[in-house]
Scaffold this active site. Structure first.
Site, PDB file in Angstrom:
ATOM      1  N   HIS A   6      15.221  24.104  27.757  1.00 45.81           N
ATOM      2  CA  HIS A   6      14.859  22.788  27.584  1.00 45.81           C
ATOM      3  C   HIS A   6      15.103  21.888  28.933  1.00 45.81           C
ATOM      4  CE1 HIS A   6      14.961  18.888  25.933  1.00 45.81           C
ATOM      5  NE2 HIS A   6      14.541  19.257  24.947  1.00 45.81           N
ATOM      6  N   ASN A  28      20.173  16.633  51.325  1.00 41.88           N
ATOM      7  CA  ASN A  28      20.762  15.400  52.391  1.00 41.88           C
ATOM      8  C   ASN A  28      19.648  14.542  52.356  1.00 41.88           C
ATOM      9  OD1 ASN A  28      22.813  14.653  53.528  1.00 41.88           O
ATOM     10  ND2 ASN A  28      22.002  15.020  55.613  1.00 41.88           N
ATOM     11  N   HIS A  82       9.710  23.737  28.690  1.00 42.00           N
ATOM     12  CA  HIS A  82       9.123  22.574  28.178  1.00 42.00           C
ATOM     13  C   HIS A  82       8.187  21.984  29.545  1.00 42.00           C
ATOM     14  CE1 HIS A  82      11.254  21.709  24.316  1.00 42.00           C
ATOM     15  NE2 HIS A  82      11.658  22.832  24.851  1.00 42.00           N
ATOM     16  N   LYS A 142      15.101  18.116  13.014  1.00 38.08           N
ATOM     17  CA  LYS A 142      15.392  16.713  13.218  1.00 38.08           C
ATOM     18  C   LYS A 142      16.388  16.102  11.858  1.00 38.08           C
ATOM     19  CE  LYS A 142      13.029  16.225  16.807  1.00 38.08           C
ATOM     20  NZ  LYS A 142      13.517  15.631  18.225  1.00 38.08           N
ATOM     21  N   ASP A 196      18.049  21.127  19.374  1.00 33.08           N
ATOM     22  CA  ASP A 196      17.569  20.059  20.555  1.00 33.08           C
ATOM     23  C   ASP A 196      18.725  20.114  21.492  1.00 33.08           C
ATOM     24  OD1 ASP A 196      15.820  18.308  21.406  1.00 33.08           O
ATOM     25  OD2 ASP A 196      15.705  17.012  19.672  1.00 33.08           O
ATOM     26  N   SER A 244       5.832  19.996  23.769  1.00 36.39           N
ATOM     27  CA  SER A 244       6.608  19.307  22.554  1.00 36.39           C
ATOM     28  C   SER A 244       7.235  17.950  23.084  1.00 36.39           C
ATOM     29  CB  SER A 244       8.017  20.075  22.535  1.00 36.39           C
ATOM     30  OG  SER A 244       8.919  19.486  21.613  1.00 36.39           O
TER      31      SER A 244
END
Length: 486
Positions: free
Chosen positions: A296, A126, A329, A178, A206, A381
């Protein structure tokens, strides 16, 4: 604020007035000595113009415990003196006019055992939108041992994870697949295989790869575990892939986790944005099923990055250790993401130490005894590469996962070569450190010497050796030199 405005009004007089200042209602006590069983929160507050900082601190204590905007007679039906949080100290923030550190003590009886959801509902539920404050930030928190013992903590812990992987004396290596979105399941699995075969310990989903039209989650799991098993057989090492089980419902998350277990995965992953109850639920599932839980911290920057408002990541790290994650992480300091080196080391200390000492330059304002709760393995990372290996090892030591996403997948000779470059760089740096060399200063020389015998490392250094992200951190530690938990 005058003395009367700071003095608690008691008895019948208290209930004659419709509205009293928070300090007068008993939420300020400058003489209070916190008990060992008190939970202590340190807030950075910016009061509105004309608002006394002591009254602002009392308001924070009141609105995060029992108070409302007016006196209520039902206080007389409770042990209100015990239930009220107590602001007991206010210090100006050094070099920052208009901001103050305020210390608030909470009796342990205010909190449900083993529930981060309940803790956060009180402490941050709050006060952050309260009008008398321009801004507020939760900087640190001391969790009493009696409260820590109500949580189960990480399901696996660093020691058991290393035993399962049979890997000791150096950081673990990983990479995030990736591009994070758009690959088919088969191509995704090929990336995983190349990275693991090249020398990495882990590959990783990811944060936003779940189950999209271009790749259903079952397809990804099947291809990834095929890659893990093949790479393990070829290299003779235990390998893994963080399978992201984040989904829209707990039922679906459990379904995905069960399938990952059936396929032989040793680790699953969730995102911070699933919420505290879901995190604790997945932690309990991992504990019952002997799985490692990777966290993550997706979304944390929306409330951790700004110094004047939000929550420090050191507090989030403490809550996540209680909630029970094995990997977290926690920043790189040298990569592309926000992170002052000393502040980031403070996060790592929260994850890895059994007892945190007061360490003001690293942002640790309180001693924290973790009461034998297992350790969390921090993950570095985001924008790191082989040319920074000496900095990473010097900053963070052995108990860390170093994840090179672009620094693996973007290697000019291919994914497997990128993984090999990182593995050779790490092995060379660990060897040099163990031989007593000063890796912080001799690191570039050590890497170049190793690169003479490793073309992938040579190519990595030629490509990224001079790449760095030199921006001024927004979140650094401000402190009063005399600050203690009391």
């Amino acid at each position: 604020m005058n003395a009367d405005a700071k003095t608690e009004i008691k008895g019948r007089e208290r209930y004659k007035a419709g509205v009293l200042k928070y300090a007068q209602m008993g939420y300020w006590n400058g003489d209070y000595e916190p008990k060992d069983t008190d939970l202590i929160a340190l807030f950075r507050i910016t009061p509105q113009d004309g608002v006394d900082p002591i009254e602002a601190a009392a308001a924070v204590a009141g609105e995060s415990s029992t108070a409302t905007w007016t006196v209520v007679w039902t206080d007389r039906l409770t042990a209100c003196d015990q239930y009220r949080a107590k602001a007991y100290r206010v210090d100006p923030v050094p070099g920052t006019p208009g901001q103050y550190f305020c210390y608030v003590a909470y009796d342990l009886i205010l909190f449900e055992e083993g529930s981060i959801a309940n803790l956060t509902a009180s402490i941050i539920g709050n006060v952050f939108s309260f009008k008398p404050l321009k801004a507020a930030r939760l900087e640190d928190m001391r969790l009493p041992v009696a409260y820590v013992k109500t949580f189960k903590g990480p399901p696996t812990g660093i020691v058991v994870e290393r035993e399962r992987l049979d890997k000791f004396g150096k950081p673990l290596l990983g990479a995030t697949t990736k591009p994070k979105l758009g690959l088919s399941g088969k191509n995704y699995g090929r990336v995983v295989y190349e990275g693991l075969k090249g020398g990495l310990d882990f590959m990783k989903d990811d944060e936003n790869i779940n189950s999209q039209p271009f790749m259903h989650w079952r397809d990804r799991y099947l291809y990834c575990m095929e890659a893990v098993n093949h790479a393990s057989a070829v290299t003779g090492e235990v390998k893994g892939h963080y399978l992201n089980v984040t989904a829209g419902t707990m039922e679906e998350m459990y379904r995905r986790a069960e399938f990952a277990k059936e396929l032989g995965s040793v680790i699953v992953m969730v995102d911070l944005i699933i919420g505290w109850t879901a995190i604790q639920s997945m932690s309990e599932w991992c504990r019952q099923n002997d799985m490692i839980l990777h966290m993550h911290r997706a979304g944390h920057g929306t409330y951790t990055r700004q110094k004047n408002h939000g929550i420090s990541f050191r507090v989030i790290a403490k809550w996540l250790r209680l909630a029970g994650v094995d990997h977290l992480h926690a920043g790189t300091a040298v990569g592309k993401l926000e992170g002052d080196p000393l502040t980031v080391q403070g996060y790592y200390n929260v994850c890895r130490e059994m007892k945190n000492a007061v360490d003001l330059p690293r942002g640790l304002f309180f001693e924290q005894d973790w009461a034998d709760l297992k350790k969390v393995l921090p993950v570095a990372s985001g924008g790191i590469h082989a040319g920074q290996m000496h900095q990473l090892l010097d900053l963070f030591g052995d108990d860390v996962v170093l994840q090179f996403g672009g620094g693996t997948i973007g290697h000019p000779m291919g994914i497997q070569a990128g993984a090999t470059a990182n593995r050779v760089a790490l092995e060379a740096m660990v060897l040099a450190r163990n031989e007593g060399r000063d890796i912080a200063h001799e690191g570039p020389e050590i890497l170049r010497a190793a690169a003479k015998w490793c073309k992938p490392l040579e190519a990595a250094l030629d490509t990224w050796g001079n790449i760095s992200f030199n921006y001024t951190p927004t979140d650094t530690s401000d402190f009063v030199p005399s600050v203690t938990a009391a």
